[in-house]
Design an enzyme around this catalytic site. Structure first.
Site, PDB file in Angstrom:
ATOM      1  N   ASP A 285       0.827  -1.199   0.000  1.00 49.97           N
ATOM      2  CA  ASP A 285       0.000   0.000   0.000  1.00 49.97           C
ATOM      3  C   ASP A 285       0.868   1.258   0.000  1.00 49.97           C
ATOM      4  OD1 ASP A 285       0.777  -0.981   2.573  1.00 49.97           O
ATOM      5  OD2 ASP A 285      -0.466   0.541   3.505  1.00 49.97           O
ATOM      6  N   ASP A 286       0.258   2.344  -0.401  1.00 56.97           N
ATOM      7  CA  ASP A 286       0.878   3.675  -0.360  1.00 56.97           C
ATOM      8  C   ASP A 286       2.202   3.712  -1.109  1.00 56.97           C
ATOM      9  OD1 ASP A 286      -1.313   4.292   1.154  1.00 56.97           O
ATOM     10  OD2 ASP A 286      -0.251   4.314   3.070  1.00 56.97           O
TER      11      ASP A 286
END
Length: 872
Positions: A285-286
């Site tokens: 993620d991110d």
């Protein structure tokens, strides 16, 4: 600062103060069958008998019974006054583990047919007149949870007869330490595992974003001392039947096609496996999945989101195939995909669904990163997109996106039945571990029994537990949590205090002065809550977590009490006291806004905020005082084409006269983006002053734009342009306008913060005279500004206010620190109507007047005039 004695006496002489100051009732969770148990059991049946706990009991432990459960039961008995156990001659026998005969003697069915972690607790007296307590689980965890239920049922030395049959709604229930900002301390984690066990939470993911060995330096092995600390954490988790999940985030730098990279990842997992970890997550993620970290990946997988999904699946599948399969007891690997939220199918989700090992579990946050609601239908859509088992990563009560706020309200808007289509739910908490517990208590309650979950009831129970049975502490804790309540999930601001304030204004406008006493009681609780908690709360870590918010809450309570005192004084006709209280407010509000927390960046502080209900009450009280003083009420209505980032930052903040509050648009400015105001009617406008951005978001402003104005909101006249300035100050000469706005002329990546949007008007009174000073401020309709003379006055000098037009006045009000005679002009004649007697002076006027003059007394100090107001 509280009500002045004269103010109270003048308001309501007939109301006894002792009645007005009675403590506000705080809801206490209760249960007809005895003490309330949380998380709420699936089934609780009361029995008619009462069992008394003697000083000696017979403790019977089944072979293979969970020793953590036995330890809990022993602690429960000691707390109830038991001094000796294993005494077979006792009138009470306590059974831990499988004891079908003991359950049969009480006429209670065993755990047969229950699922994992199910349990039975039975307390009562059998036909043989022997008293028994039985805690029995389907498995070790179930027995441990049965003991935790007994811990709540036994309060004192007498226990109501009861049968509890219970099991969880969701398989996995717990916490993901996955926020940005200061990670939890080692001690906070250890203590949290005990908390999770007490509340039947069985899952913890270790993934603080600021741990370099998880993310930025994921390839590096842990040093021995840190590995030893992790070992301690894993052991404490297991002792509380909490599965310790280890989450590695290699996406910032991994080269997916290099087999050695996956080998390094597996080696890192293996080092944790040796400590006893059996749940592993590859988090992606991110990250920017449009950018490769090595040229080999472009050659191996291509480009674009689908290529990224192929690369990620390549690594995760190797982990599942080579690590999970090779290490007995290891659970299926999990992943946090780059597209970890939303409902739209995409090239990325399609490729991930088709290439990822079918055993891999996908973590998903809901429709949004922070989802206001999560429904079964939404989960079904997400499952259809990913075609893999789902685990909900629930971003509540995490506050890394609003680090100045504490989110102390309950979990809301999670539909019952999510356990049927997910493997579980893990809540992302705040960096403040102990301050997260009011919310995490409700997460535990929901995930254990989602059909019986009631957010308000669960929240009250969590606060009661934290208060430790002290009613005074609970009242203070409830007041504090109430003003730190609102969130993306539930945007109601301080719901209890808001109700008190709404009832106050309704009664106040109806002329009921007793409303002031009732609101005083509520505001006093807000003001006193920090002191009471520091004196009585038996959780020093919670106090440490919340220190700046406690300070801010107390300060806002002081400001609100002062504002209420101002209203009471004006209602009593005591203008001098009302003005004194109003003059005190700016410093009190500034103090309330002065408290800070070290947030995401250790080199930068973040201003702490509580729910703006208190701030709004102070502003509304000041507006009421303006009307009482005779100032013209503002009809300015702000607007913006930008969406609102959060309810804490509404457009009204642009025009509240306070640069410390602001509107925050939740999107980047594009050509045509506007922020502006409607003046209500066409008025002469001489200029515009707009203050944008804020300290921790210095680039959030319209960076290239133009000032426009209009009489009808349809046809716009273009004014001056501006570039790369956070303070737009534009002179327009004298134009007629009702609508004034700033319009962006270029696209930019930054969002927009507007702190103040002020339109300079050309129809205010004209002020002149001597000594020199900022003359317009003496009659600008803003008592917070002032004309301040640069020197003492000399003989014959005066300050003259010429009204826009002659009108009939009945009173002149002057807020000033000065010595002067007050005169009014009718036609060409000046008449003296009195002199300044104090900082607040009200003098009667009879007739039509077009000017007011203050003729200074010789020898007086430099005069200060806050406002001259003509009532008519």
């Amino acid at each position: 600062m509280t009500f002045g004695t004269r103010t109270l006496g003048a308001l309501i002489a007939v109301i006894a103060l002792s009645t007005a100051l009675a403590p506000t009732a705080t809801a206490q969770p209760s249960q007809a069958n005895g003490p309330a148990v949380y998380p709420r059991p699936q089934s609780t049946t009361s029995r008619p008998e009462t069992v008394r706990i003697p000083a000696t009991v017979n403790l019977v432990v089944a072979d293979g019974a969970d020793w953590a459960a036995v330890g809990v039961v022993r602690d429960v008995l000691v707390a109830a006054g038991v001094r000796k156990v294993d005494d077979r001659g006792s009138a009470l026998s306590v059974y831990v583990g499988r004891h079908p005969d003991a359950l049969q003697a009480l006429g209670v069915k065993g755990t047969e047919g229950m699922g994992a972690e199910g349990y039975v607790v039975a307390v009562g007296t059998g036909r043989d007149r022997l008293s028994r307590m039985v805690v029995d689980g389907v498995d070790d965890a179930g027995t441990f949870y049965a003991a935790q239920t007994l811990r709540q049922l036994v309060q004192g030395s007498a226990v109501r007869g009861v049968e509890v049959r219970d099991w969880p709604s969701l398989r996995w229930r717990g916490v993901v330490e996955g926020f940005y900002g200061p990670p939890w301390s080692h001690e906070a984690r250890l203590d949290s595992f005990d908390y999770f066990g007490r509340h039947k939470m069985n899952l913890y993911f270790y993934t603080p974003k600021d741990d370099p060995y998880l993310r930025a330096e994921w390839r590096l092995p842990y040093p021995a001392d840190q590995l030893a600390r992790l070992d301690e954490l894993v052991k404490r988790a297991k002792a509380n039947h909490v599965e310790f999940g280890y989450v590695l985030s290699p996406g910032l730098s991994i080269c997916y096609s290099r087999e050695s990279e996956t080998d390094t990842l597996i080696a890192k997992f293996t080092s944790l496996y040796r400590l006893g970890v059996r749940m592993f997550v590859v988090a992606l993620d991110d990250i920017d999945y449009q950018r490769w970290n090595c040229d080999e990946d472009r050659a191996a997988f291509g480009t674009g989101p689908a290529a990224a999904a192929s690369a990620q699946a390549h690594v995760i599948n190797r982990v599942q195939r080579e690590f999970v399969a090779a290490n007995p007891g290891t659970l299926p690997v999990q992943t946090v995909p780059t597209e970890y939220w939303g409902l739209n199918k995409s090239a990325y989700t399609n490729k991930l669904a088709s290439t990822l090992d079918p055993n891999v579990i996908v973590q998903w946050t809901g429709v949004d990163v922070v989802s206001r609601k999560i429904t079964k239908a939404e989960v079904a859509t997400a499952h259809d997109n990913f075609q893999h088992p789902l685990l909900l990563w629930d971003n509540y009560p995490v506050n890394d996106y609003v680090p100045g706020r504490l989110l102390l309200g309950p979990l809301t808007a999670r539909e019952p039945g999510l356990g049927a289509s997910t493997t579980g739910l893990a809540a992302n908490p705040m960096p403040q571990a102990h301050a997260s517990r009011p919310a995490l208590f409700t997460v535990a309650d929901y995930t254990w029994n989602d059909t019986a979950y009631d957010p308000a009831r669960s929240w009250a129970a969590g606060l009661a537990e934290l208060a430790g049975g002290n009613k005074r502490t609970l009242a203070a804790l409830t007041a504090f949590a109430d003003v730190n309540f609102s969130s993306r999930l539930d945007e109601r601001q301080a719901p209890r205090l808001t109700g008190d304030i709404d009832r106050f204004w309704k009664a106040w406008s109806a002329g009921n002065p007793a409303a002031a006493f009732r609101l005083y009681n509520a505001l006093r609780q807000v003001h006193d809550a920090p002191g009471v908690l520091r004196e009585t709360l038996r959780d020093p870590a919670f106090l440490a977590d919340t220190k700046p918010w406690l300070d801010a809450t107390g300060a806002w309570g002081q400001a609100a009490l002062t504002a209420l005192d101002m209203l009471a004084a004006q209602r009593a006709g005591n203008g001098e006291l009302a003005w004194a209280r109003r003059q005190a407010l700016p410093a009190l509000v500034a103090k309330a806004r002065s408290f800070v927390w070290v947030g995401l960046d250790p080199n930068r502080t973040v201003r702490v905020d509580v729910d703006p209900v208190v701030d709004r009450f102070v502003k509304d009280a000041v507006a009421d005082n303006d009307r009482w003083l005779g100032l013209r009420a503002s009809t300015v209505t702000p607007s913006s084409s930008l969406p609102l980032y959060d309810s804490q930052f509404p457009v009204d903040n642009m025009v509240d006269g306070d640069p410390d509050t602001y509107f925050w648009g939740g999107a980047a400015a594009q050509p045509g983006t506007v922020v502006g105001v409607d003046l209500g009617t066409v008025r002469p406008v001489t200029g515009v002053d707009v203050l944008m951005a804020k300290d921790d978001r210095p680039s959030d402003y319209i960076q290239h734009g133009v000032v426009e104005y209009s009489t009808d909101g349809t046809t716009w006249t273009t004014g001056p342009v501006f570039h790369t300035t956070t303070e737009v100050r534009v002179d327009l000469g004298r134009v007629s306008a009702r609508f004034v706005r700033l319009k962006a002329t270029r696209a930019q990546p930054n969002w927009v913060v507007v702190r103040e949007f002020e339109v300079r008007l050309g129809d205010n009174p004209v002020v002149s005279g001597a000594p020199e000073g900022d003359f317009p401020r003496a009659a600008d309709g803003k008592p917070g500004t002032a004309y301040r003379a640069t020197r003492p006055p000399t003989a014959g000098e005066a300050l003259t206010v010429v009204l826009p037009e002659a009108r009939r006045l009945d009173k002149v009000v002057i807020l000033a620190d000065a010595r002067a005679e007050v005169q009014v002009r009718t036609g060409d004649r000046w008449a003296t109507i009195g002199r300044l007697t104090s900082s607040y002076t009200a003098l009667a006027v009879h007739g039509t007047t077009d000017a007011i003059r203050l003729e200074w007394k010789t020898g007086s100090p430099p005069p200060v005039v806050y406002e001259i107001v003509g009532h008519g």
